[in-house]
Each structure stands twice: as structure tokens, then as C-alpha cells.
Write a protein that holds these residues in place. Structure first.
Motif, PDB file in Angstrom:
ATOM      1  N   TRP A 197      70.288   0.244  14.695  1.00  0.00           N
ATOM      2  CA  TRP A 197      69.695  -1.050  14.175  1.00  0.00           C
ATOM      3  C   TRP A 197      69.900  -2.278  14.647  1.00  0.00           C
ATOM      4  O   TRP A 197      71.253  -2.321  15.078  1.00  0.00           O
ATOM      5  CB  TRP A 197      69.825  -1.107  12.481  1.00  0.00           C
ATOM      6  CG  TRP A 197      69.255  -2.055  11.851  1.00  0.00           C
ATOM      7  CD1 TRP A 197      68.132  -2.430  11.706  1.00  0.00           C
ATOM      8  CD2 TRP A 197      69.966  -3.434  11.595  1.00  0.00           C
ATOM      9  NE1 TRP A 197      67.772  -3.638  11.024  1.00  0.00           N
ATOM     10  CE2 TRP A 197      68.919  -4.292  10.976  1.00  0.00           C
ATOM     11  CE3 TRP A 197      71.122  -4.015  11.735  1.00  0.00           C
ATOM     12  CZ2 TRP A 197      69.276  -5.455  10.591  1.00  0.00           C
ATOM     13  CZ3 TRP A 197      71.384  -5.169  11.210  1.00  0.00           C
ATOM     14  CH2 TRP A 197      70.374  -6.043  10.752  1.00  0.00           C
ATOM     15  N   GLY A 198      69.054  -3.033  14.841  1.00  0.00           N
ATOM     16  CA  GLY A 198      69.292  -4.435  15.441  1.00  0.00           C
ATOM     17  C   GLY A 198      68.930  -4.554  16.702  1.00  0.00           C
ATOM     18  O   GLY A 198      68.989  -3.724  17.712  1.00  0.00           O
ATOM     19  N   ILE A 215      66.577   1.486  21.411  1.00  0.00           N
ATOM     20  CA  ILE A 215      65.481   1.436  20.252  1.00  0.00           C
ATOM     21  C   ILE A 215      66.198   0.605  19.213  1.00  0.00           C
ATOM     22  O   ILE A 215      67.011   1.600  18.648  1.00  0.00           O
ATOM     23  CB  ILE A 215      64.867   2.733  20.218  1.00  0.00           C
ATOM     24  CG1 ILE A 215      63.975   3.153  21.125  1.00  0.00           C
ATOM     25  CG2 ILE A 215      64.367   2.845  18.931  1.00  0.00           C
ATOM     26  CD1 ILE A 215      63.295   4.580  21.093  1.00  0.00           C
ATOM     27  N   ASN A 216      65.658  -0.079  18.614  1.00  0.00           N
ATOM     28  CA  ASN A 216      65.994  -0.992  17.322  1.00  0.00           C
ATOM     29  C   ASN A 216      64.891  -0.053  16.310  1.00  0.00           C
ATOM     30  O   ASN A 216      63.920   0.032  16.425  1.00  0.00           O
ATOM     31  CB  ASN A 216      65.606  -2.198  17.381  1.00  0.00           C
ATOM     32  CG  ASN A 216      65.905  -2.933  16.051  1.00  0.00           C
ATOM     33  OD1 ASN A 216      66.354  -2.564  15.242  1.00  0.00           O
ATOM     34  ND2 ASN A 216      65.693  -4.232  15.933  1.00  0.00           N
ATOM     35  N   THR A 217      65.754   0.317  15.306  1.00  0.00           N
ATOM     36  CA  THR A 217      64.943   1.111  14.280  1.00  0.00           C
ATOM     37  C   THR A 217      64.013   0.313  13.672  1.00  0.00           C
ATOM     38  O   THR A 217      63.158   1.036  13.025  1.00  0.00           O
ATOM     39  CB  THR A 217      66.002   1.707  13.270  1.00  0.00           C
ATOM     40  OG1 THR A 217      66.825   0.471  12.659  1.00  0.00           O
ATOM     41  CG2 THR A 217      66.963   2.980  13.640  1.00  0.00           C
ATOM     42  N   PHE A 237      54.419   1.347  19.329  1.00  0.00           N
ATOM     43  CA  PHE A 237      55.524   1.452  19.481  1.00  0.00           C
ATOM     44  C   PHE A 237      55.978   2.609  20.668  1.00  0.00           C
ATOM     45  O   PHE A 237      56.629   2.273  21.439  1.00  0.00           O
ATOM     46  CB  PHE A 237      56.360   2.098  18.144  1.00  0.00           C
ATOM     47  CG  PHE A 237      57.718   2.966  18.448  1.00  0.00           C
ATOM     48  CD1 PHE A 237      58.787   2.306  18.907  1.00  0.00           C
ATOM     49  CD2 PHE A 237      57.799   4.329  18.236  1.00  0.00           C
ATOM     50  CE1 PHE A 237      59.994   3.267  19.181  1.00  0.00           C
ATOM     51  CE2 PHE A 237      58.745   4.913  18.458  1.00  0.00           C
ATOM     52  CZ  PHE A 237      60.210   4.555  18.942  1.00  0.00           C
ATOM     53  N   ALA A 238      55.079   3.558  20.549  1.00  0.00           N
ATOM     54  CA  ALA A 238      55.329   4.715  21.514  1.00  0.00           C
ATOM     55  C   ALA A 238      54.783   3.967  23.196  1.00  0.00           C
ATOM     56  O   ALA A 238      55.480   4.267  23.974  1.00  0.00           O
ATOM     57  CB  ALA A 238      54.452   5.724  21.339  1.00  0.00           C
ATOM     58  N   LEU A 239      53.884   3.263  22.999  1.00  0.00           N
ATOM     59  CA  LEU A 239      53.265   2.736  24.224  1.00  0.00           C
ATOM     60  C   LEU A 239      54.270   1.661  24.862  1.00  0.00           C
ATOM     61  O   LEU A 239      54.332   1.682  25.985  1.00  0.00           O
ATOM     62  CB  LEU A 239      52.119   2.053  24.033  1.00  0.00           C
ATOM     63  CG  LEU A 239      50.749   2.944  23.755  1.00  0.00           C
ATOM     64  CD1 LEU A 239      49.395   2.304  23.492  1.00  0.00           C
ATOM     65  CD2 LEU A 239      50.571   3.825  24.686  1.00  0.00           C
ATOM     66  N   TYR A 260      68.284  10.475  14.576  1.00  0.00           N
ATOM     67  CA  TYR A 260      67.533  11.553  13.929  1.00  0.00           C
ATOM     68  C   TYR A 260      66.342  10.966  13.062  1.00  0.00           C
ATOM     69  O   TYR A 260      65.337  11.576  13.179  1.00  0.00           O
ATOM     70  CB  TYR A 260      68.544  12.447  12.631  1.00  0.00           C
ATOM     71  CG  TYR A 260      69.462  13.365  13.341  1.00  0.00           C
ATOM     72  CD1 TYR A 260      68.975  14.455  13.905  1.00  0.00           C
ATOM     73  CD2 TYR A 260      70.721  13.017  13.500  1.00  0.00           C
ATOM     74  CE1 TYR A 260      69.849  15.344  14.640  1.00  0.00           C
ATOM     75  CE2 TYR A 260      71.401  13.737  13.994  1.00  0.00           C
ATOM     76  CZ  TYR A 260      71.074  14.970  14.765  1.00  0.00           C
ATOM     77  OH  TYR A 260      71.990  15.962  15.092  1.00  0.00           O
ATOM     78  N   ARG A 261      66.507   9.560  12.690  1.00  0.00           N
ATOM     79  CA  ARG A 261      65.516   9.048  12.046  1.00  0.00           C
ATOM     80  C   ARG A 261      64.462   8.705  12.855  1.00  0.00           C
ATOM     81  O   ARG A 261      63.088   9.034  12.675  1.00  0.00           O
ATOM     82  CB  ARG A 261      66.021   7.662  11.332  1.00  0.00           C
ATOM     83  CG  ARG A 261      64.794   6.695  11.114  1.00  0.00           C
ATOM     84  CD  ARG A 261      64.327   7.376   9.700  1.00  0.00           C
ATOM     85  NE  ARG A 261      63.377   6.053   9.020  1.00  0.00           N
ATOM     86  CZ  ARG A 261      62.495   6.538   8.247  1.00  0.00           C
ATOM     87  NH1 ARG A 261      62.197   7.831   7.954  1.00  0.00           N
ATOM     88  NH2 ARG A 261      61.607   5.693   7.586  1.00  0.00           N
TER      89      ARG A 261
END
Length: 454
Positions: A197-198, A215-217, A237-239, A260-261
Motif C-alpha cells: 500500500w502507498g 504496485i500501490n494497492t 490499471f492493467a494498461l 494476493y489481493r
């Protein structure tokens, strides 16, 4: 006088003989006791001997290799992956973990796996080191009937049964990730992400797997419910991260829960090959592989390759959660929170005021608080033995033949357990994304507290 001297001489010789015999007897006794000491030491066992004792209650067979080998990966040159059918796991790597309650956790693991000093314990490995390390640990605890075995002997004989989790490939060892980087996934597209996160990403900046991107959640979920983003936003997000449906995506973190999230959301979106590093960054660093400190930038893509979601049943929302609760015979809404959260003693979150659970949900275990999953993880944070997870669930009627949807507070813990269930080959499984946070926002949703009545 001469006769008396002769008598004394004879008496002296007799006494001397007795003394020498006694000393000789002591030496003989010592030499006879030596084999007893040898019997207490660790012995080896053959495949035939192991096979003949495999199903006996006073024998237990223990895989001492890393968890990934037990799960199904072919490591250290072993001809077949997985574990000897019927074996339990107790990895030698667990002995090197730095944890304040290490001894307590190791003792609990021995108990859970039925590794007790009154049994004959067969310890096997593939490198000649792991079994010896566990044998030394057990010897210190008073175990006497210990045997070591080279699993190569078993794996090279095709008719000797070995087991693997149906989808063990979803959880990868550090060695596999290292090979992926070296051979560049044999020319196929791949991405490695550190998830947490962050934007600050302190753990990422301390050091990360080479080529890994942060990757920031917040890129996949948003408050106040903390559900996944809407499908168009997920595609964006994927792109932004250059992810397509055909990209091999590897996720990890210093704590694996965020990984995992993100993994579960990617599978929901339609990414076909999503992997998580078993044991997280610690597994990588302990393996001695290179660590990078360079801030790797995201590389954007132009096309995802499918309409999001391509796997819609993998994550469900409030209406479907209610349908699961209504189907009392064939479905279960499984609570992956601490007992105190499940029973309503605490909410578990500083931003969730309500306490309790959706009425009719079943406790599926978790950990002591919302930051851990000790009931599903080994001491080194790798996935716990699947048979132990199933046995834990079976007590409360949570069985693989039912439609199981996992939830927690906001989807992180439940996502990890869903991923494990997928690794184990359970088929009718999903994540109820909103969890207790969403359920408790509507006062009309029925709530229970306290221990459930049997």
C-alpha cells in the motif's frame, strides 16, 4: 611355614585373577552397551522398508525440504515433483526463521502434524542436509526413533505414489522466479511486481527483485468500501502496468497479503498466468539471489486482450453473497477474520465501527488480528499444508464439495485464502469483495454476534 606361604601365594593369585576378571567384565559390559547408543542415533531406511511402514499408525513420514517441493515443484534434480503420498511437511528452513515465538510455533507444527516422540519418524530430503538438520532438532527434543531417506530413490520409481496440489504452479519458489528472469520467460511476456500500500513503497526502495515494479494497492481498490475498482478502471490499471491476458505476472511483497489481493483481482480480470512468490521477499533474499535498489518505472501497454472481467465468478458482490447465505445446503459464506472479529468482540479496523458478522456465515479461521493469517501460513510465511487447512475447515462443515465464498473485512485476508484454495484445486470458490465492511454499512443486513450455536 612354607605351606602357609604357599597358601597365601595361591590366595593372592586367586584374588588377582578375580580383580582382573572384574575389570575385564566391566570392559565387556561397556562394549556391549555401545550398540545401544548406536541404536539411538539416526538411521537410514530403504524404499522397501519405508513402503512397508508407510500406513502404520506408529510411523510418520516427514518432508524436510522447502514447502515448494512438497507442494509439487521439481527441485534439486528430483525426477518427480510433490511429496510422498501420506507424508507431512516440516521444512528445515523453518529452523532458521527469526521469530520471537519461534519455539512455540515449531512445537505447534509438530503437534498438528502428528510428529511425536513415541513414533518412528522418517525424515526425507534430496540434498542430504535438510533431513539431518531436522533430525538434530528432534534429537534435542528427546526423539529417538529417527530415520533419514533420500527422496530421489522414491521419485525415480514410477509406481511409488507421490502427490502434488492440482494448481501448485500458482505458488512459485524463488528459484523459479530467478530462472524466469535469466531465461526471460523463454521470450514470452512477463512482469514482476512488488505489491504494497502507498506510493512511498519503503520496502521496495530498500531492495527488490531485479526488474520488479511497485504496485500501490490503491491502483486496484478504493474507499470507503475498499472494493476493487470498477471494471473500466481495472482495465486502465492493467494498461498502465503493461499487463495483458497473456502476460505471466509474478507478485510478491515483504508481506504477501497485498500480493494476493492484486493476484486475485488480476485473475478476475482475465490474466491467465498469475503467480505469487511463496514466502514473499524473504524467500528471495534467503535464497541469496540478486537484489536491486533501482526504481523501475512502469511500462504501459496498449491493449489488455479481453473484456474485463473475463473470469467474473472469481469475485462476487453483496447480492451474490446474500444468495450464498440463502443456499444453506450447498453454499457457505466463509469468514476469514479472527475469532474476536467473528464473534463481535472487536471490529478489527479503526475505520469500521460495527461489530459482528453476516448472519449465517461460518468461521473459517485466520490469525490473531487483521494483520496476519497464522492459521494458513507456516512460520516462514509460506502456505500451510493443504490437508491441515481442509481438516481445520471440515470441523465446521466447510468442505470442497460446497460453493465457498471467502470474505474478511475488506478483501485482503480472504483473497490470500481464496488463492490457497485455488492452489489446492477447490473448484467452487470466490471472494466476497465487500466483506464485513460493506455488509455492516447497511443496517438492514442481518448480523450475528457471539459464538454460533451448534
Amino acid at each position: 611355614m612354607k605351606i602357609t606361604r604357599k597358601i597365601w601365594a595361591v590366595f593372592f593369585i586367586m584374588m588377582l585373577s578375580l580383580v582382573l576378571a572384574a575389570c575385564s567384565g566391566k570392559e565387556d559390559t561397556s562394549s556391549k552397551e555401545a550398540p545401544k547408543e548406536e541404536a539411538k542415533s539416526v538411521q537410514t531406511i530403504t524404499s522397501d522398508e519405508l513402503q512397508s511402514n508407510l500406513d502404520k499408525k506408529d510411523w510418520v513420514v516427514v518432508d524436510t525440504r522447502i514447502t515448494d517441493a512438497y507442494n509439487g515443484w521439481k527441485l534439486e534434480g528430483v525426477e518427480r515433483g510433490g511429496h510422498i503420498k501420506g507424508a507431512v511437511d516440516f521444512s528445515a528452513t523453518w529452523l532458521t526463521v527469526d521469530a520471537k515465538d519461534k519455539e512455540k510455533q515449531l512445537e505447534a507444527a509438530l503437534k498438528d502434524k502428528g510428529i511425536t516422540s513415541d513414533k518412528n519418524v522418517v525424515l526425507y530430503d534430496a540434498n542430504g542436509k535438510d533431513a539431518k538438520a531436522v533430525a538434530a532438532f528432534l534429537t534435542d527434543k528427546g526423539f529417538k526413533n529417527l530415520y533419514t531417506f533420500d527422496v530421489n530413490e522414491w521419485a525415480s520409481t514410477k509406481d511409488l505414489a507421490m502427490e502434488s496440489y492440482p494448481n501448485y504452479e500458482m505458488l512459485v519458489p524463488a528459484a523459479w522466479v530467478n530462472d524466469l528472469i535469466k531465461n526471460e520467460n523463454n521470450g514470452k511476456p512477463y512482469k514482476i511486481f512488488e505489491a504494497s500500500w502507498g506510493d512511498e513503497a519503503p520496502d521496495y526502495k530498500k531492495g527488490h527483485i531485479p526488474s520488479a515494479v511497485h504496485i500501490n494497492t490503491d491502483e486496484v481498490e478504493e474507499g470507503p468500501v475498499w472494493n476493487r475498482l470498477k471494471d473500466p478502471a481495472l482495465e486502465k490499471f492493467a494498461l498502465n502496468n503493461g499487463i495483458t491476458t497473456d502476460t505471466t505476472v509474478v507478485l510478491y511483497g515483504s508481506d504477501s497479503m497485498p500480493a494476493y489481493r492484486v493476484a486475485v483481482i488480476l485473475k478476475y480480470m482475465g490474466v491467465k498466468d498469475v503467480r505469487v512468490l511463496n514466502g514473499g521477499f524473504t524467500a528471495w533474499s534467503n535464497a541469496g539471489y540478486d537484489i536491486d535498489k533501482k526504481d523501475n518505472a512502469k511500462t504501459a501497454g496498449t491493449e489488455f486482450g479481453a473484456t474485463v472481467p473475463a473470469n467474473p465468478g472469481y469475485i462476487i458482490d453483496l447480492p451474490q453473497a446474500k444468495e450464498i447465505l440463502a443456499d444453506k445446503e450447498g453454499s457457505i459464506l466463509v469468514d476469514i477474520r479472527s475469532w474476536d472479529e467473528f464473534t463481535g468482540k472487536i471490529s478489527g479496523y479503526d475505520y469500521i465501527e460495527a461489530k459482528g458478522r453476516p448472519a449465517g456465515s461460518v468461521w473459517g479461521h485466520a490469525g490473531s488480528d487483521n494483520s496476519n493469517l497464522q492459521d494458513f501460513r507456516n512460520i516462514d510465511s509460506t502456505m500451510k499444508n493443504g490437508q491441515e487447512i481442509l481438516a481445520m475447515w471440515e470441523k465446521d462443515g466447510i468442505t470442497p464439495d460446497k460453493n465457498l465464498s471467502f470474505y474478511c473485512g475488506t478483501g485482503w485476508r480472504a483473497a490470500e485464502v481464496l488463492f490457497y484454495a485455488d492452489v489446492m484445486g477447490l473448484e467452487h470458490i470466490s471472494l466476497y469483495d465487500g466483506g464485513w465492511n460493506e455488509w455492516s454499512m447497511d443496517p438492514s443486513n442481518p448480523v450475528e454476534t457471539g459464538a454460533p450455536s451448534k
